[in-house]
Design an enzyme around this catalytic site. Structure first.
Site, mmCIF file in Angstrom:
data_model
loop_
_atom_site.group_PDB
_atom_site.id
_atom_site.type_symbol
_atom_site.label_atom_id
_atom_site.label_comp_id
_atom_site.label_asym_id
_atom_site.label_seq_id
_atom_site.Cartn_x
_atom_site.Cartn_y
_atom_site.Cartn_z
ATOM 1 N N SER A 21 -43.129 49.723 24.735
ATOM 2 C CA SER A 21 -41.632 49.192 26.154
ATOM 3 C C SER A 21 -40.596 49.440 26.288
ATOM 4 C CB SER A 21 -41.704 47.437 25.038
ATOM 5 O OG SER A 21 -42.781 47.104 24.943
ATOM 6 N N ARG A 44 -31.995 46.039 24.459
ATOM 7 C CA ARG A 44 -32.827 44.862 23.687
ATOM 8 C C ARG A 44 -32.815 44.117 24.303
ATOM 9 N NH1 ARG A 44 -35.112 45.711 19.060
ATOM 10 N NH2 ARG A 44 -34.617 48.108 17.953
ATOM 11 N N HIS A 47 -35.947 43.617 26.919
ATOM 12 C CA HIS A 47 -37.308 43.482 25.806
ATOM 13 C C HIS A 47 -37.121 42.194 25.695
ATOM 14 C CE1 HIS A 47 -39.007 43.657 22.443
ATOM 15 N NE2 HIS A 47 -40.387 44.984 23.112
#
Length: 215
Positions: A21, A44, A47
């Site tokens: 990812s 993040r 993500h």
């Protein structure tokens, strides 16, 4: 594991899924002006949200990431506006340094005071937090009223947070509250626009705690 579909996953190993990812995010994110540490936070956030537009809308005070790292390493406390943040944050990395994560939104005294003053519990919970914490990290992902109250208290020098992660989602007051935060000369992480939420606030806080955990 037998998936009864024509599509087969690339992997079912958790660490490999995260790595794949992040590689996909890096390849698709495009040009940016974030510092390497800021980009760790942005990565993040993307993500957690699968939203590159949100990633590109992130704003950082120059000292934000380092201030958050130092706050966690010093064992300062984290205030969160809603229970969802408490459920998602990696508390172990904060607690190992002596800190903790606190949510006051459902405390009986907060509910009672909010009812008495005919205001939001989010506002009263921020007032309670500043009475208990010296400095600390404020992670606000749901309630613009909480962020606006914190901004007021900062301006009046009643609150002196080490870091404000202000990423409330919504239509009413959310974009404006983040605009006001970005005007302050305090360490902050926020974004432009309506997008945000508890999930991305957790992602930003977890990114800071991961950086704090490194030597």
């Amino acid at each position: 594991m037998d998936f009864k579909t024509e599509f087969k996953p690339l992997t079912v190993q958790p660490q490999e899924i995260e790595g794949i990812s992040f590689n996909m995010i890096d390849s698709e994110f495009g040009e940016h002006s974030y510092t390497p540490e800021q980009y760790k936070v942005v990565q993040r956030v993307v993500h957690a949200s699968a939203d590159f537009e949100l990633g590109h809308s992130m704003l950082f005070h120059d000292k934000a990431v380092q201030a958050g790292i130092e706050a966690i390493r010093k064992g300062e406390q984290v205030y969160a506006d809603v229970q969802m943040i408490l459920g998602g944050v990696s508390k172990g990395r904060i607690e190992k340094h002596g800190g903790g994560v606190h949510v006051f939104i459902s405390d009986p005294d907060v509910m009672e005071e909010a009812k008495r003053l005919n205001t939001t519990r989010a506002i009263i919970s921020v007032r309670k937090a500043i009475k208990q914490f010296d400095g600390g990290i404020y992670a606000i992902g749901n309630a613009p009223t909480a962020l606006l109250e914190l901004i007021r208290l900062i301006k009046e020098e009643e609150a002196k947070p080490s870091l404000v992660i202000g990423l409330p989602v919504g239509f009413v007051s959310a974009p404006e509250s983040k605009e006001e935060l970005a005007k302050l000369d305090v360490p902050f992480i926020t974004n432009v626009g309506r997008k945000g939420g508890s999930t991305v606030t957790v992602a930003a806080l977890n990114a800071i705690s991961l950086l704090a955990d490194k030597d």
